[in-house]
Scaffold this active site. Sequence first.
Site, PDB file in Angstrom:
ATOM      1  N   GLY A 135     -27.145 108.897  12.951  1.00  0.00           N
ATOM      2  CA  GLY A 135     -28.429 108.221  13.091  1.00  0.00           C
ATOM      3  C   GLY A 135     -29.414 108.538  11.976  1.00  0.00           C
ATOM      4  O   GLY A 135     -30.597 108.235  12.082  1.00  0.00           O
ATOM      5  N   GLU A 149     -24.593 114.722  20.944  1.00  0.00           N
ATOM      6  CA  GLU A 149     -25.838 114.545  21.709  1.00  0.00           C
ATOM      7  C   GLU A 149     -25.707 115.162  23.098  1.00  0.00           C
ATOM      8  O   GLU A 149     -26.678 115.669  23.658  1.00  0.00           O
ATOM      9  CB  GLU A 149     -26.205 113.052  21.775  1.00  0.00           C
ATOM     10  CG  GLU A 149     -26.731 112.579  20.427  1.00  0.00           C
ATOM     11  CD  GLU A 149     -26.419 111.127  20.099  1.00  0.00           C
ATOM     12  OE1 GLU A 149     -26.082 110.357  21.004  1.00  0.00           O
ATOM     13  OE2 GLU A 149     -26.503 110.781  18.899  1.00  0.00           O
ATOM     14  N   GLY A 153     -25.449 102.994  15.736  1.00  0.00           N
ATOM     15  CA  GLY A 153     -26.409 101.935  15.417  1.00  0.00           C
ATOM     16  C   GLY A 153     -25.794 100.619  14.954  1.00  0.00           C
ATOM     17  O   GLY A 153     -26.177  99.551  15.449  1.00  0.00           O
ATOM     18  N   HIS A 182     -19.650 114.504  22.889  1.00  0.00           N
ATOM     19  CA  HIS A 182     -20.481 113.983  21.797  1.00  0.00           C
ATOM     20  C   HIS A 182     -21.568 115.007  21.467  1.00  0.00           C
ATOM     21  O   HIS A 182     -22.067 115.691  22.358  1.00  0.00           O
ATOM     22  CB  HIS A 182     -21.104 112.644  22.216  1.00  0.00           C
ATOM     23  CG  HIS A 182     -21.747 111.929  21.068  1.00  0.00           C
ATOM     24  ND1 HIS A 182     -22.990 112.276  20.605  1.00  0.00           N
ATOM     25  CD2 HIS A 182     -21.308 110.926  20.278  1.00  0.00           C
ATOM     26  CE1 HIS A 182     -23.289 111.495  19.572  1.00  0.00           C
ATOM     27  NE2 HIS A 182     -22.275 110.666  19.356  1.00  0.00           N
ATOM     28  N   GLU A 190     -17.752 113.941  13.787  1.00  0.00           N
ATOM     29  CA  GLU A 190     -19.091 113.386  13.597  1.00  0.00           C
ATOM     30  C   GLU A 190     -20.034 114.503  13.140  1.00  0.00           C
ATOM     31  O   GLU A 190     -20.550 115.259  13.981  1.00  0.00           O
ATOM     32  CB  GLU A 190     -19.619 112.800  14.911  1.00  0.00           C
ATOM     33  CG  GLU A 190     -18.785 111.663  15.453  1.00  0.00           C
ATOM     34  CD  GLU A 190     -19.600 110.762  16.388  1.00  0.00           C
ATOM     35  OE1 GLU A 190     -19.623 109.555  16.138  1.00  0.00           O
ATOM     36  OE2 GLU A 190     -20.231 111.279  17.324  1.00  0.00           O
ATOM     37  N   ASN A 237     -20.153 103.057  19.994  1.00  0.00           N
ATOM     38  CA  ASN A 237     -20.804 103.896  21.003  1.00  0.00           C
ATOM     39  C   ASN A 237     -22.236 103.387  21.134  1.00  0.00           C
ATOM     40  O   ASN A 237     -23.055 103.615  20.251  1.00  0.00           O
ATOM     41  CB  ASN A 237     -20.769 105.362  20.551  1.00  0.00           C
ATOM     42  CG  ASN A 237     -21.600 106.252  21.466  1.00  0.00           C
ATOM     43  OD1 ASN A 237     -22.022 105.832  22.540  1.00  0.00           O
ATOM     44  ND2 ASN A 237     -21.826 107.485  21.035  1.00  0.00           N
ATOM     45  N   TRP A 238     -22.507 102.700  22.232  1.00  0.00           N
ATOM     46  CA  TRP A 238     -23.831 102.068  22.387  1.00  0.00           C
ATOM     47  C   TRP A 238     -24.921 103.063  22.760  1.00  0.00           C
ATOM     48  O   TRP A 238     -26.099 102.701  22.797  1.00  0.00           O
ATOM     49  CB  TRP A 238     -23.768 100.968  23.450  1.00  0.00           C
ATOM     50  CG  TRP A 238     -22.935  99.794  23.059  1.00  0.00           C
ATOM     51  CD1 TRP A 238     -22.228  99.630  21.893  1.00  0.00           C
ATOM     52  CD2 TRP A 238     -22.720  98.601  23.816  1.00  0.00           C
ATOM     53  NE1 TRP A 238     -21.591  98.421  21.902  1.00  0.00           N
ATOM     54  CE2 TRP A 238     -21.874  97.766  23.064  1.00  0.00           C
ATOM     55  CE3 TRP A 238     -23.156  98.165  25.072  1.00  0.00           C
ATOM     56  CZ2 TRP A 238     -21.463  96.517  23.517  1.00  0.00           C
ATOM     57  CZ3 TRP A 238     -22.755  96.922  25.534  1.00  0.00           C
ATOM     58  CH2 TRP A 238     -21.907  96.106  24.753  1.00  0.00           C
ATOM     59  N   LYS A 239     -24.524 104.284  23.108  1.00  0.00           N
ATOM     60  CA  LYS A 239     -25.508 105.301  23.538  1.00  0.00           C
ATOM     61  C   LYS A 239     -26.396 104.710  24.626  1.00  0.00           C
ATOM     62  O   LYS A 239     -25.909 103.938  25.457  1.00  0.00           O
ATOM     63  CB  LYS A 239     -26.294 105.813  22.329  1.00  0.00           C
ATOM     64  CG  LYS A 239     -25.352 106.285  21.214  1.00  0.00           C
ATOM     65  CD  LYS A 239     -26.024 107.044  20.121  1.00  0.00           C
ATOM     66  CE  LYS A 239     -24.979 107.449  19.082  1.00  0.00           C
ATOM     67  NZ  LYS A 239     -25.515 108.268  18.013  1.00  0.00           N
ATOM     68  N   SER A 244     -23.484 107.319  10.759  1.00  0.00           N
ATOM     69  CA  SER A 244     -24.018 106.304   9.843  1.00  0.00           C
ATOM     70  C   SER A 244     -22.935 105.434   9.188  1.00  0.00           C
ATOM     71  O   SER A 244     -23.041 105.069   8.013  1.00  0.00           O
ATOM     72  CB  SER A 244     -24.920 106.953   8.784  1.00  0.00           C
ATOM     73  OG  SER A 244     -26.028 107.595   9.408  1.00  0.00           O
TER      74      SER A 244
HETATM   75  P1  13P Z   1     -24.718 106.315  14.119  1.00  0.00           P
HETATM   76  O1  13P Z   1     -23.618 105.380  13.686  1.00  0.00           O
HETATM   77  O2  13P Z   1     -25.909 105.599  14.679  1.00  0.00           O
HETATM   78  O3  13P Z   1     -25.051 107.310  13.056  1.00  0.00           O
HETATM   79  O4  13P Z   1     -24.119 107.167  15.369  1.00  0.00           O
HETATM   80  C1  13P Z   1     -22.903 107.793  15.232  1.00  0.00           C
HETATM   81  C2  13P Z   1     -22.472 108.301  16.550  1.00  0.00           C
HETATM   82  O5  13P Z   1     -23.026 109.246  17.084  1.00  0.00           O
HETATM   83  C3  13P Z   1     -21.359 107.596  17.231  1.00  0.00           C
HETATM   84  O6  13P Z   1     -20.909 108.309  18.329  1.00  0.00           O
END
Ligand code: 13P
Length: 245
Positions: A173, A97, A231, A95, A167, A9-11, A209
């Site tokens: 993150g 976020e 990440g 998600h 998640e 997931n590149w966000k 993470s």
């Molecule tokens: P990280 O791997 O950066 O913690 O993010 C996880 C995430 O939200 C994947 O959708």
Amino acid sequence: MRKPIIAGNWKMYKTVSEAKDFATKLKPLVADVHDRTILVCPPLTHLQDVCDILCDSNVAVGAQNLFWEDEGAFTGEVSAPMLKSVGCTYVIIGHSERRQYFGETDGTVNKKIFAALKHNLLPIVCVGETLEQREKNETFKVIERQIKEGTKGLGTGDWEKIIIAYEPVWAIGTGKTATPEQAQEVHAYIRKLLPKDVAANIRILYGGSVKPENIKELMAKPDIDGGLVGGASLKVDSFVKLIKY
Ligand code: 13P
């Protein structure tokens, strides 16, 4: 047997040229991997180019969100038929976020799941508790609500296309991964909430993470069927290591 999925997931990262460069480099490096599903989820503006590069490969492309109507006066939104038209096959829904910053709820998650399924996009439905909820011992209650409300009304045929991602918000993150035991406990709980006739076939991904250093021990757990990685999916080297864990 559930085929593992390693999804990036590149966000909101990368320019279009960085995304094209990533896809071009990734493709030959994982061409020999057939025993797991590989997926990248770039930002919307990059989807067409990334799909064009990866269309004849074993790397699938997904979107990070969609709106539930097919078309209309919904400024700034993108629909399932639009995502299909550029070559997407998956879509992340709900998600944390999006729940935290964009007001998504279990109700909107539910509408989005149906919109995705109507157009044959495979939904990756995200659930997870905050640190506060975990500390108050509400993890299972929160997860149960998110799963039950989010997937309300799905039939057996629908369930076969669903992927769940657990998640924990406190692990996203932060560098603070859930231990494999903590993740397994929730994954097993989620599987018990799923309809009995499909539960054994549904893939439940862990996200929060995930890194090349910890993926192996997470994937060793019986109910962890893959990773949804933020990440550590942004660099080709690191993503290839995750895919070939
Ligand atoms: P990280 O791997 O950066 O913690 O993010 C996880 C995430 O939200 C994947 O959708």
